[in-house]
Design a protein around this motif. Sequence first.
Motif: not given
Length: 460
Positions: A286-287, A293-297, A309-310, A315-316
Amino acid sequence: MNLYLEQLAQSVTTASDLESLTRPLLALLQEMTGLDSTYLTKVDQAAGYQQILYAMNTASLILPEGLKVPWGDTLCRRAILQQRFVTQDVPAIWGDSDAARELGLQTYVSVPVYLSDGELFGTLCGASAVQTEVEDKHSKILQLFAQLIAWQLERERQLLQQSKRAQEAEHRLHGMSLLAELGDLCLLASSLNEVLKKATVLLQQLPEWPLVLPFRQHTGQPELLATPKLTMEQHDAVYYLIRCYSQKAVQQKQLLWLCDGSNEAINAMRDILGLKPIGPVACITAESHEELEGGILLLSNQDELPESTLLHSCSYYLSLLATRLYDQSCLEQMNKELSVHALHDPLTSLANRRYLHESLQRTMAQKKRHGGQLLLAFIDLDKFKRINDDYGHQVGDAFLLALAKRLQAVMREGDLVARYGGDEFIVMACLAADDDVELATSRLHAKLMETTSGTLIYRE
């Protein structure tokens, strides 16, 4: 012959899979030819072996199911290469075959089983330890049975493809539903942390990602938002992966994957986490304005790369949310600063004339409802203009700022000090209903006289 045709028709019409078709055909072939053993093999030319799938044996010749032999020197391969599908005297024709000699084969029949695309699946064979006369009609029956088996294989392959397509369609449909739910979350969310946690719950529904870990970037370091049951060593492994992948994902503008097993450090981490050493690792980021800013591993336990694609869409969405929240926060801060500038004097930071008028209206309305008195003190700095003229406006500003600090320091909480004009200040003090107004006025006057008296030492 009619009996054989009835048995064949029953086998073909009732068969539900390859085994249920092949076993009756092997028994029928053995009965019609008198051979000791009939069997179906599968050939893996890439791996270089041939394996017996199903067999019908007599006591005199046993060819066990599951038996694997090297493909390079089998009688089946020789038969295909030489186009010899019926051999009445094996020792005379293929006397150099060790396998045939060990089994004591005398009579041997074999036809290849080809799929519709020309791929060799295997062979349909018959063998005997005694010389057995195989008639021309038996050879044709053998070829017919091989064709029936090929048709069954083709049907199963088509069914498998249809099932796979149906599963893929279901997976895509599930993914679209997941994205729709995530989109709704992002649209209404006021916190990125909240959405990252809920997105993790959604992604955990996908079987290809057994480990899904949300994180938030905090002062340059990742911070897990969900705490799974991990040991300290596993936590260290997770943080290593997040630091490694999240920054690279931002730099390269794409999801990151690891499938070749070349990174020994990553492999060690995967081993600690109980996952396969070679498998995909993805990092949804998440940019906001090119800042993480954060995200998911996500870590997979599959050998093949899952559909991405999912994850790109996730991410978008998360980046759009992070950008919206960041811009919203900036806007709120700007509005707050504008509000401060609109109601406060830019030099002294005291309340300005507008703030004073609004406060007076509110305070007077409160006093009218609840009782009490209001004191106003007007301060006018005589001959202040001479300071600006003699020493310059910089010294004059320093004088005003020093006076403002003195006034703020001596007033009670709830009282208001405002700059009304260039060298004019107003102090507003609130009294309770039972306060002595004359005494409070005298004390306020004395306090202000003392505060506004003295010497200012200016240093550049």
